[in-house]
Structure formats: structure tokens, C-alpha cells
Design an enzyme around this catalytic site. Sequence first.
Site, PDB file in Angstrom:
ATOM      1  N   ASP A 153     -22.638 -58.884  11.888  1.00 51.06           N
ATOM      2  CA  ASP A 153     -22.977 -57.668  12.629  1.00 51.06           C
ATOM      3  C   ASP A 153     -21.779 -56.737  12.711  1.00 51.06           C
ATOM      4  O   ASP A 153     -21.892 -55.521  12.520  1.00 51.06           O
ATOM      5  CB  ASP A 153     -23.418 -58.030  14.054  1.00 51.06           C
ATOM      6  CG  ASP A 153     -24.873 -58.447  14.121  1.00 51.06           C
ATOM      7  OD1 ASP A 153     -25.614 -58.205  13.166  1.00 51.06           O
ATOM      8  OD2 ASP A 153     -25.270 -59.031  15.142  1.00 51.06           O
ATOM      9  N   GLU A 154     -20.622 -57.319  13.025  1.00 52.40           N
ATOM     10  CA  GLU A 154     -19.430 -56.494  13.226  1.00 52.40           C
ATOM     11  C   GLU A 154     -18.954 -55.879  11.918  1.00 52.40           C
ATOM     12  O   GLU A 154     -18.483 -54.740  11.896  1.00 52.40           O
ATOM     13  CB  GLU A 154     -18.340 -57.334  13.881  1.00 52.40           C
ATOM     14  CG  GLU A 154     -18.704 -57.698  15.318  1.00 52.40           C
ATOM     15  CD  GLU A 154     -17.861 -58.802  15.903  1.00 52.40           C
ATOM     16  OE1 GLU A 154     -17.201 -59.525  15.122  1.00 52.40           O
ATOM     17  OE2 GLU A 154     -17.862 -58.958  17.136  1.00 52.40           O
TER      18      GLU A 154
END
Length: 405
Positions: free
Chosen positions: A177-178
Site C-alpha cells: 500500500d505504501e
Amino acid sequence: MTRIGEKMRPLEGVTVLDLTRVVAGPYATMILSDLGARVIKIENPNDPDYTRDFEPYLVDEDKKQSAFFAQYNRNKEAITLNLKEEDGKEIFRNLVIKADIVFENYRAGIMDKLGVGYENLKQYNPKLVYTAISGFGQKGPYSKWPAYDNSGQALSGLWSINGMPGEPTRIGTIIGDEAATFFATIGTLSAYIHAQKTGEGQFVDVAQLDSSLALTENAVSNYTVGGQIQQPLGNDHPLCRPYGKFKAKDGYVFFGGYTDRFWKTTCEFFGEPELINDPEIDTMPKRFNEETYNRRVLPKINEWFSHYTCQELQDALAEKLPLTAIHSMDQVLEDPQLNFREMFIDYYYGKAHGKLFGNPIKLSATPCDTSGGAPEIGQDNEKIYKEFLGIEKKELEKYKEKGVL
């Protein structure tokens, strides 16, 4: 807006309509808001960002706010809008006319199905930068699949090269996600600069799977060039020794003294300079040999470090070679370097207080502002709808009754 005596932030004047939720999208738009953009978080009144319910909570009398939600949504305004309603679609299109950027992280095709995808919206605003973060990208055999962070970690190979030897292990944070956050932010800013120069907006397509693959270091080239399928190495490194986790008297440190210069410094500090010229371990390639390393080098390091605490080792050697204590999160919060760089911010929710991480981007002339709070659901409906579209309070009430807001 910049107040008198304050420095301007680089994205002031940029308006972002933020349809994202959870982490990958909200984190990206928060970076933009820290940099000065006006970010308007748009949530379905019947299905808002569900991280609002993630524990732990900041509690102020009879109100509470998720610390998780606060971490990724500071400095934003918030409105409600139901894009499943025809009036909601029309309102959104009118908002887009006055915006610079739209951000969403729905499954590929959802916004098109609703009738407010990029192809529709660019007719209303040709300069629009439209950024979509999805699990697998907007096209391709997997594009319609639902996805979480683990989906990208699994398919990209990250799981297969992480953990201790013998079994794939998830990386202990939502790194897929990051990664999508950061690539989407870079892509969005690049597209925005292009739009300002040319008047031409564009679609920014960032996939969590692609972003995860881009974090696999040299695993692709190891296979395509060297014929090696990379396996989990635990705390070891495929090219360097000593380089990893070592036990001290009271915990563990990272030590990367593998070069000849750093090895020389280590031997001298621990009072055994004769090892520098020992013909069996006097060069970096010799020390890297697994049998030699396990027989000669590793036992010596373990013996040296066993007499010192992590802090003692760090105090004595950190300026001379790569050696740092492996901190738990309570120790991280006390770290003088992170505090000096203002990486922990005081966050207030009424009388409640907590610390959140700040912004790693340090700009000398136009610094980030991390002081804003995270918004309540629809807290800015009245202000924004009047400012952007001239909708008065009574009309808003009608839209609310119809399920539009």
C-alpha cells in the site's frame, strides 16, 4: 492559506478531490495536503472510510476519533456525497470543474461504471489530473480482482524473499500500500506539472502489484541474468558479511562492518588489530565465504558484542561505522535524531492527545505543515458546497433527505 509571517507551501492553490480510503490513497493525498494542497475528502454518507472505526481511539468526552484514521487524513476538509445517486454524480462533475486533481482507489472500472470515470470527467475539465490506485492496474487479466496489501506482496515475490530461510513471510507493514502511495504521489505531481505547462490533463494509473514488484531490489536481475531464484535470507545479506543482526548484552544491533575499512576499525576498537592482516580473513571476499565467516568471523563478533549493551556499542561506534541499535517502538519515540527532525507530531482531538509520525519531506524554502487535524464525516458540507457550487443550507438539507449527501 498562508498566514502573515508564514512561509508559503509549494502546492498552495491546488485543489484535490479525494475519494480514497484506508491507506494507499489517503496517505498520498495527505502528503499533498502537507505540501499545501487543499484536499477535500469525499465519503459516501452510508459507507464512509471504514478506518474511522479502527482502534485505538482518541477520546474527548463523548466523542472519539481513530488514531489510525488521523494518521493518514490530517490537513483535509471533508464532505459527503453519494455517487450512486444521479444528483450526486452531477454535483461531483461540477466540483471537478473547479478542481485540479481527482484521487480514487476503487477497483478498476468502478468509477466508469458509475459514470464519473476519467473519460467522463475530462470533458468537464481537460486539465484534470485523475489518479487511480488499484490492486492490479486498470487493464490486464487481474484488473477486476479485489486486492489488499498482501495481494501485492504475494504476487510480486516480496513474500517469497522475506523472512527466515525455509518459509515465505509477509513483510510486517503494509508496504505494498505504501509503495503505491509514493509512486502515485510522484506520478500525480508529474502529471500536474505537465498539465500546468500544456493545459493537458491525464490519467495516472498506479497498481499496488507493480509498486510491490519495484521493491524487490535485485531479485528480477538475479533470476534473468544469474539464473537464481531468490530465497528468504532472514537477517543476512546476499552480497555482504558481516551485515545483519547481532546480539549485544541487552538486545540486538545492526552491524554492517563488511568493507576492509570498517573491518579494520572494528578490530582496532575491540583490541585485536592483528586480525586485520590475518591471511584467512584479511579481505572482504575472504570474510564473505560462508564457511570462513561462520568459523572465524561470526564467533568473534558475538564474543566482542556480548560484553556491551546496545547503547554502549552505538555510542562507541556509530560515528565510525554502520552500527545502530535495533529499537522497539517505545525506544523509537525517544530517538534523538527522529525527534530533532520533527518526525513525531503532537496531535490533539479536543482534550485527547497522541503522537503521530510527521512528514519525511524537509523543504528549506517551502516546508510542509503537519499541524492540521483529520476531519469528521461531512464536517465541511455547508462551507464547501456553498463556496464551490453556491448551494445554500436549505438545498443541502433537501439533498440530504434524498440520500445524496
